[in-house]
Design an enzyme around this catalytic site. Structure first.
Site, PDB file in Angstrom:
ATOM      1  N   SER A  50      -9.608   1.859   2.579  1.00  0.00           N
ATOM      2  CA  SER A  50      -8.883   2.587   1.663  1.00  0.00           C
ATOM      3  C   SER A  50      -7.468   1.693   1.175  1.00  0.00           C
ATOM      4  O   SER A  50      -7.151   2.050   0.064  1.00  0.00           O
ATOM      5  CB  SER A  50      -8.087   3.639   2.632  1.00  0.00           C
ATOM      6  OG  SER A  50      -7.231   2.937   3.595  1.00  0.00           O
ATOM      7  N   LYS A  68       0.794  -0.965   0.169  1.00  0.00           N
ATOM      8  CA  LYS A  68      -0.080   0.211  -0.012  1.00  0.00           C
ATOM      9  C   LYS A  68       0.906   1.272  -0.002  1.00  0.00           C
ATOM     10  O   LYS A  68       1.980   1.256   0.839  1.00  0.00           O
ATOM     11  CB  LYS A  68      -0.726  -0.197   1.116  1.00  0.00           C
ATOM     12  CG  LYS A  68      -1.897   1.059   1.261  1.00  0.00           C
ATOM     13  CD  LYS A  68      -2.747   1.100   2.652  1.00  0.00           C
ATOM     14  CE  LYS A  68      -3.818   1.904   2.513  1.00  0.00           C
ATOM     15  NZ  LYS A  68      -4.584   1.875   3.603  1.00  0.00           N
ATOM     16  N   SER A  89     -10.046  -0.600   7.051  1.00  0.00           N
ATOM     17  CA  SER A  89      -9.481  -0.388   5.497  1.00  0.00           C
ATOM     18  C   SER A  89      -8.581  -1.448   5.087  1.00  0.00           C
ATOM     19  O   SER A  89      -8.357  -1.599   3.783  1.00  0.00           O
ATOM     20  CB  SER A  89      -8.359   0.761   5.535  1.00  0.00           C
ATOM     21  OG  SER A  89      -8.930   1.876   5.185  1.00  0.00           O
TER      22      SER A  89
HETATM   23  N1  GLN Z   1     -13.298   4.137   6.102  1.00  0.00           N
HETATM   24  C1  GLN Z   1     -12.730   4.490   7.424  1.00  0.00           C
HETATM   25  C2  GLN Z   1     -12.518   5.994   7.122  1.00  0.00           C
HETATM   26  O1  GLN Z   1     -12.352   6.563   6.257  1.00  0.00           O
HETATM   27  C3  GLN Z   1     -11.271   3.593   7.786  1.00  0.00           C
HETATM   28  C4  GLN Z   1     -10.107   4.052   6.912  1.00  0.00           C
HETATM   29  C5  GLN Z   1      -8.913   3.168   7.368  1.00  0.00           C
HETATM   30  O2  GLN Z   1      -9.303   2.034   7.818  1.00  0.00           O
HETATM   31  N2  GLN Z   1      -7.796   3.762   7.127  1.00  0.00           N
HETATM   32  O3  GLN Z   1     -11.789   6.540   8.187  1.00  0.00           O
END
Ligand code: GLN
Length: 461
Positions: free
Chosen positions: A137, A62, A161
């Site tokens: 994400s 990532k 994410s």
């Molecule tokens: N969807 C969640 C957010 O937007 C989690 C994102 C994540 O785990 N980085 O914060």
């Protein structure tokens, strides 16, 4: 053919496939020559029998995880030219275990999002059906595995994410216990919630990748000194007598019927194999989204302060320092990131701190206590990973709250610091993957991976 020859062929095939699937927009960087020369080096080690536990495996990373000499953007224009001078600890560990680093993957900007639509480099498309989002994400990492380009990938999980894109793309994704994996070199979003973890095509590969990256790191004082079990060789277990908790708050309204049906089928199979399914209650679940979005944005507003146009990446125009700061941040950050900085600054501001941030910290404690109480009765908890399957591009972009609700089953684990793993349990009638989430006690990744391996067997049988 020898192992190492097969490996070199596999790498060539992967490069060809990545090119063929370019339209999915999975990779933010893919340095072909570097990949080829690293592959040769690993093949030489394989020849002489000196290879590490990940030799022969390809691993995508990532783009929130820094890599020495390779541009690392965290999905943001503000870092579009940033070349890190060192490797994250997890990257060092991958290399020393013989993994082939295969590209940096696309993601929501600074890991803020659930669909990948917040990437400032355009979203990743779901390899299962490119009309749908891959989840976020870590959407690029999950898609790289789902598309069959790499064996494994690293993601990061602050509120879901890793688990959400794994569920949306039909692969395995695990968020380890907070502190199990070093965060040194992970571009920070919300430091008390962030955790790096494995994404893979099956549980055994996820266990192998976790083993390679877990363990104490002097450069991250929050990393645990607890010994790292030999996860991939401890996957045997018996479902018989296993006490599995079903939190009633996760099975109510708001979850797609098809998802509940699949999860219920799995529950029946587990029961028929001798597992004991016990209803439990996590009464503060309804506060998890609000609590998460206060704590995560508060920490983000502080972590993102460093992107001022002076130290890294993009610099805006201006005749005075404050003008440069302001134009760098206005142009360099996308809409969602700015929304979070505003929210986070607000909840930390004098006069509102007690009403929001302090309250959220108290709620966080209650959410953790709910889990610890349930774990007095059960060995692990089973619930859907997400209330919906992947949705179409644009479906939730006009409504941030609807987007935030996608995380309703995942954020509480980050607030409680617990490990969780999403395992595929089949597809919806539209052919979209469905994931089930197993939640474990702190540092009981072994038990969690064992149960995940049994779920995997039951689903494929
Ligand atoms: N969807 C969640 C957010 O937007 C989690 C994102 C994540 O785990 N980085 O914060």
């Amino acid at each position: 053919m020898e192992n190492y020859e097969q490996f070199l062929e596999k790498v060539e095939d992967a490069l060809t496939l990545a090119d063929k699937k370019k339209d999915l927009n999975i990779f933010l960087s893919l340095e072909e020559e570097k990949i080829r020369s690293s592959a040769k080096k690993i093949a030489d080690e394989m020849k002489t029998g000196n290879a590490g536990i990940l030799a022969g495996k390809t691993v995508a990373i990532k783009d929130a995880i820094i890599t020495k000499g390779t541009i690392t953007t965290s999905g943001s224009q503000i870092l579009k030219d940033f070349v890190p001078p060192y490797d994250a600890t997890v990257v060092e560990r991958l290399i020393s275990n013989g993994a082939l680093l295969f590209g940096k993957t696309n993601m929501d900007e600074f890991a803020m999002g659930s669909s990948n639509e917040n990437s400032s480099f355009g979203p990743v498309k779901n390899p299962v059906n490119p009309e749908y989002v891959p989840g976020g994400s870590s959407g690029g990492s999950a898609s790289a595995v789902a598309a069959g380009i790499v064996d494994m990938a690293l993601g990061s999980d602050t509120g879901g994410s890793i688990r959400l894109p794994a569920a949306f793309c039909g692969v395995v994704g695990m968020k380890p216990t907070y502190g199990r994996v070093s965060r040194y070199g992970l571009i920070a979003f919300a430091s008390s919630l962030d955790q790096i973890g494995p994404i893979a095509g099956n549980v055994s590969d996820a266990a192998l990748l976790l083993k390679a990256i877990a363990g104490h790191d002097e450069s991250d004082s929050t990393s645990s000194t607890a010994e790292v079990p030999d996860y991939p060789n401890l996957l045997e277990s018996d479902v018989k007598g296993l006490k599995i908790g079903l939190p009633k708050e996760y099975y109510g309204e708001g979850c797609d019927k098809e998802i509940l049906d699949r999860v219920n089928d799995l529950i029946e199979s587990l029961r028929s194999k001798g597992a004991e399914l016990i209803e439990v209650s996590l009464p503060h679940t309804e506060y998890s989204i609000a609590t998460y979005y206060i704590i995560a944005t508060a920490e983000a507003s502080s972590n993102l302060e460093r992107y001022d146009g002076m130290r890294y990446g993009f610099r805006g125009e201006g005749s005075e320092l404050s003008e440069v700061y302001s134009s760098s941040r206005s142009k360099g950050f996308g809409e969602e990131v700015k929304r979070r900085i505003m929210l986070g600054t607000y909840v930390l501001s004098a006069g509102y701190y007690d009403a929001y941030y302090k309250k959220a910290q108290q709620a966080r404690r209650l959410i953790r206590d709910d889990f610890l109480t349930a774990f007095k009765e059960v060995d692990l908890i089973l619930a859907p990973t997400s209330p919906t399957t992947a949705f179409k591009f644009g479906d939730k972009m006009d409504d941030p709250l609807a987007m935030y609700l996608v995380d309703v089953y995942t954020t509480s684990l980050n607030l409680a610091g617990l490990p969780g793993i999403s395992v595929p349990v089949g597809n919806s009638s539209e052919g979209l993957p469905i994931g089930v989430q197993l939640i474990g006690k702190p540092f009981e990744e072994t038990e969690l991976l064992q149960a995940a391996a049994r779920v995997e067997e039951l689903v494929s049988s």
